[in-house]
Design a protein around this motif. Structure first.
Motif, PDB file in Angstrom:
ATOM      1  N   ILE A  93       0.835  -1.199   0.000  1.00 58.43           N
ATOM      2  CA  ILE A  93       0.000   0.000   0.000  1.00 58.43           C
ATOM      3  C   ILE A  93       0.873   1.253   0.000  1.00 58.43           C
ATOM      4  O   ILE A  93       0.599   2.228  -0.713  1.00 58.43           O
ATOM      5  CB  ILE A  93      -0.954  -0.017   1.209  1.00 58.43           C
ATOM      6  N   ALA A  94       1.957   1.253   0.785  1.00 56.76           N
ATOM      7  CA  ALA A  94       2.846   2.412   0.851  1.00 56.76           C
ATOM      8  C   ALA A  94       3.532   2.658  -0.490  1.00 56.76           C
ATOM      9  O   ALA A  94       3.671   3.812  -0.926  1.00 56.76           O
ATOM     10  CB  ALA A  94       3.888   2.216   1.951  1.00 56.76           C
ATOM     11  N   TYR A  97       0.967   4.154  -2.859  1.00 50.83           N
ATOM     12  CA  TYR A  97       0.715   5.548  -2.507  1.00 50.83           C
ATOM     13  C   TYR A  97       1.885   6.425  -2.934  1.00 50.83           C
ATOM     14  O   TYR A  97       1.693   7.536  -3.424  1.00 50.83           O
ATOM     15  CB  TYR A  97       0.456   5.666  -1.000  1.00 50.83           C
ATOM     16  N   TYR A  98       3.119   5.916  -2.769  1.00 50.59           N
ATOM     17  CA  TYR A  98       4.296   6.695  -3.171  1.00 50.59           C
ATOM     18  C   TYR A  98       4.331   6.897  -4.683  1.00 50.59           C
ATOM     19  O   TYR A  98       4.716   7.962  -5.156  1.00 50.59           O
ATOM     20  CB  TYR A  98       5.578   6.005  -2.703  1.00 50.59           C
ATOM     21  N   ASN A 100       1.828   7.291  -6.624  1.00 47.67           N
ATOM     22  CA  ASN A 100       0.821   8.283  -6.999  1.00 47.67           C
ATOM     23  C   ASN A 100       1.108   9.677  -6.461  1.00 47.67           C
ATOM     24  O   ASN A 100       0.755  10.670  -7.099  1.00 47.67           O
ATOM     25  CB  ASN A 100      -0.564   7.835  -6.520  1.00 47.67           C
ATOM     26  N   HIS A 101       1.732   9.774  -5.272  1.00 50.15           N
ATOM     27  CA  HIS A 101       1.858  11.070  -4.602  1.00 50.15           C
ATOM     28  C   HIS A 101       3.298  11.490  -4.323  1.00 50.15           C
ATOM     29  O   HIS A 101       3.515  12.564  -3.773  1.00 50.15           O
ATOM     30  CB  HIS A 101       1.072  11.054  -3.289  1.00 50.15           C
ATOM     31  N   ILE A 104       5.517   9.493   1.329  1.00 46.37           N
ATOM     32  CA  ILE A 104       4.898   8.490   2.193  1.00 46.37           C
ATOM     33  C   ILE A 104       4.643   9.079   3.578  1.00 46.37           C
ATOM     34  O   ILE A 104       4.620   8.393   4.579  1.00 46.37           O
ATOM     35  CB  ILE A 104       5.740   7.202   2.288  1.00 46.37           C
ATOM     36  N   GLY A 109      -1.961  11.394   3.990  1.00 51.26           N
ATOM     37  CA  GLY A 109      -2.869  10.289   3.716  1.00 51.26           C
ATOM     38  C   GLY A 109      -4.337  10.649   3.804  1.00 51.26           C
ATOM     39  O   GLY A 109      -5.186   9.811   3.549  1.00 51.26           O
ATOM     40  N   GLU A 111      -5.998  12.229   1.794  1.00 52.73           N
ATOM     41  CA  GLU A 111      -6.573  12.186   0.456  1.00 52.73           C
ATOM     42  C   GLU A 111      -7.191  10.826   0.154  1.00 52.73           C
ATOM     43  O   GLU A 111      -7.896  10.672  -0.832  1.00 52.73           O
ATOM     44  CB  GLU A 111      -5.503  12.489  -0.584  1.00 52.73           C
ATOM     45  N   LEU A 112      -6.936   9.830   0.993  1.00 46.71           N
ATOM     46  CA  LEU A 112      -7.464   8.486   0.761  1.00 46.71           C
ATOM     47  C   LEU A 112      -8.889   8.304   1.272  1.00 46.71           C
ATOM     48  O   LEU A 112      -9.448   7.240   1.140  1.00 46.71           O
ATOM     49  CB  LEU A 112      -6.551   7.444   1.433  1.00 46.71           C
TER      50      LEU A 112
END
Length: 114
Positions: A93-94, A97-98, A100-101, A104, A109, A111-112
């Motif tokens: 998951i990390a 997320y990294y 996309n954004h 970390i 977070g 935005e989730l």
């Protein structure tokens, strides 16, 4: 009674487990990085595992009739498997997320939210 001058007993293992547990809680509360939070979770689970093994050991108990036997070791094995699965899923998951954004940071977070 000083714990440093006594032979190794149950209380020594409980102190080590408590120190690991508290260190993990502090690490989870203060780190802003996802990897730091995951390390805190691992410390908490390892502290609990040490306590399970210590309570299950017949050598550390004065009265072996009240000990858990191998139950403590089996519970700790389950905790280790759970920690490995949790680390694999959380790292996946990390990394997603990294990608996309490009960060970390735990505070980003929000935005989730769905």
């Amino acid at each position: 009674m000083n714990l440093l001058t006594q032979p190794i007993s149950l209380s020594h293992y409980l102190v080590v487990g408590a120190v690991l547990f508290v260190t993990g809680i502090v690490c989870m509360a203060t780190k802003r990085n996802v990897l730091g939070v995951l390390m805190g979770i691992e410390l908490v689970l390892n502290g609990a595992g040490i306590n399970f093994v210590a309570f299950g050991s017949t050598r550390l108990r004065a009265d072996a009739s009240y000990c858990l036997g191998l139950d403590g070791q089996f519970i700790t094995l389950f905790v280790i498997v759970l920690a490995a699965a949790e680390a694999a899923a959380a790292l996946g998951i990390a990394l997603a997320y990294y990608n996309n954004h490009t960060t970390i940071d735990v505070d980003q977070g929000n935005e989730l939210k769905g």
